[in-house]
Motif scaffolding. Sequence first.
Motif, PDB file in Angstrom:
ATOM      1  N   HIS A  62     -10.993  -2.660  -1.814  1.00 37.91           N
ATOM      2  CA  HIS A  62     -11.148  -2.803  -3.263  1.00 37.91           C
ATOM      3  C   HIS A  62      -9.796  -2.937  -3.957  1.00 37.91           C
ATOM      4  O   HIS A  62      -8.744  -2.796  -3.325  1.00 37.91           O
ATOM      5  N   ASP A  64      -7.820  -1.786  -7.786  1.00 38.49           N
ATOM      6  CA  ASP A  64      -7.926  -0.949  -8.985  1.00 38.49           C
ATOM      7  C   ASP A  64      -7.160  -1.571 -10.147  1.00 38.49           C
ATOM      8  O   ASP A  64      -6.146  -2.231  -9.949  1.00 38.49           O
ATOM      9  N   GLN A  68      -1.611   3.005  -9.682  1.00 33.42           N
ATOM     10  CA  GLN A  68      -2.229   4.018  -8.824  1.00 33.42           C
ATOM     11  C   GLN A  68      -1.221   4.677  -7.905  1.00 33.42           C
ATOM     12  O   GLN A  68      -0.325   4.007  -7.405  1.00 33.42           O
ATOM     13  N   HIS A 135      -6.763  -2.512  -1.226  1.00 29.85           N
ATOM     14  CA  HIS A 135      -6.533  -1.513  -0.183  1.00 29.85           C
ATOM     15  C   HIS A 135      -7.852  -0.942   0.302  1.00 29.85           C
ATOM     16  O   HIS A 135      -8.874  -1.069  -0.378  1.00 29.85           O
TER      17      HIS A 135
HETATM   18 FE   LIG Z   1      -8.174   2.601  -4.903  1.00 22.80          FE
END
Ligand SMILES: [Fe+2]
Length: 218
Positions: A62, A64, A68, A135
């Motif tokens: 996925h 984001d 992060q 990732h």
């Molecule tokens: Fe993530």
Amino acid sequence: MDAIRNGQIWLSLRKVMKVSEPYAELLERMFAEIEAHVPGLDTYKHNFGILISSPKAQVFYHSDIPGQSLWQIRGQKRVYLYPTGAPFLPQEGLEAIVLNEADEQDLPYHSSYDDKATVIVQPGEMLHWPLNAPHRVVNLDTLNISITTEHFTTEIRNTYVVNYANGILRRRFGMENLSCSTSGPAFLGKMALAAAYKYSGIQKQKRFDRKIDFAIDP
Ligand SMILES: [Fe+2]
């Protein structure tokens, strides 16, 4: 904890800083320390989550939206980090995530991607990666406790705005070859377009619904 230790579960404690003053202070201290070491870095909209997960549990491929970081407290996990850009992160796939039309995990994944970087994180280590880099994570055979932090910067916010506006221009106006630039008059126009769609609620009608297809047995 027994269920997590012996099962296949992720317990995700979200927005911990909203319910715990000590964690809220810790979160602000973490970013203050990082900013003290990175000249010009100015972050906001900090978020703090705690993940407690089973041995061998995994999070699928996925991407984001916010900045992060992953902070490993206990156990070990293997983190596969992939490059940004096609085929790993198709522009349209990112736009669908930003527009909330798709789940973060709707990105196409192929096992050949794994030839690219993989890294094992140990307790006491933290990972940070390029914005939106896809990732996936696989726990080793240990109970895992990790912290995830999220943040925004003006640059991250502007990238979000461009992807949001480009997504609308591509889907609703059939435009192609869209610039990803985050400055200049075209960017200002995109900012206005994104704001108009966001606050009018037009885009909301296309929103992807997260379906809960399980029931927890207390
Ligand atoms: Fe993530």
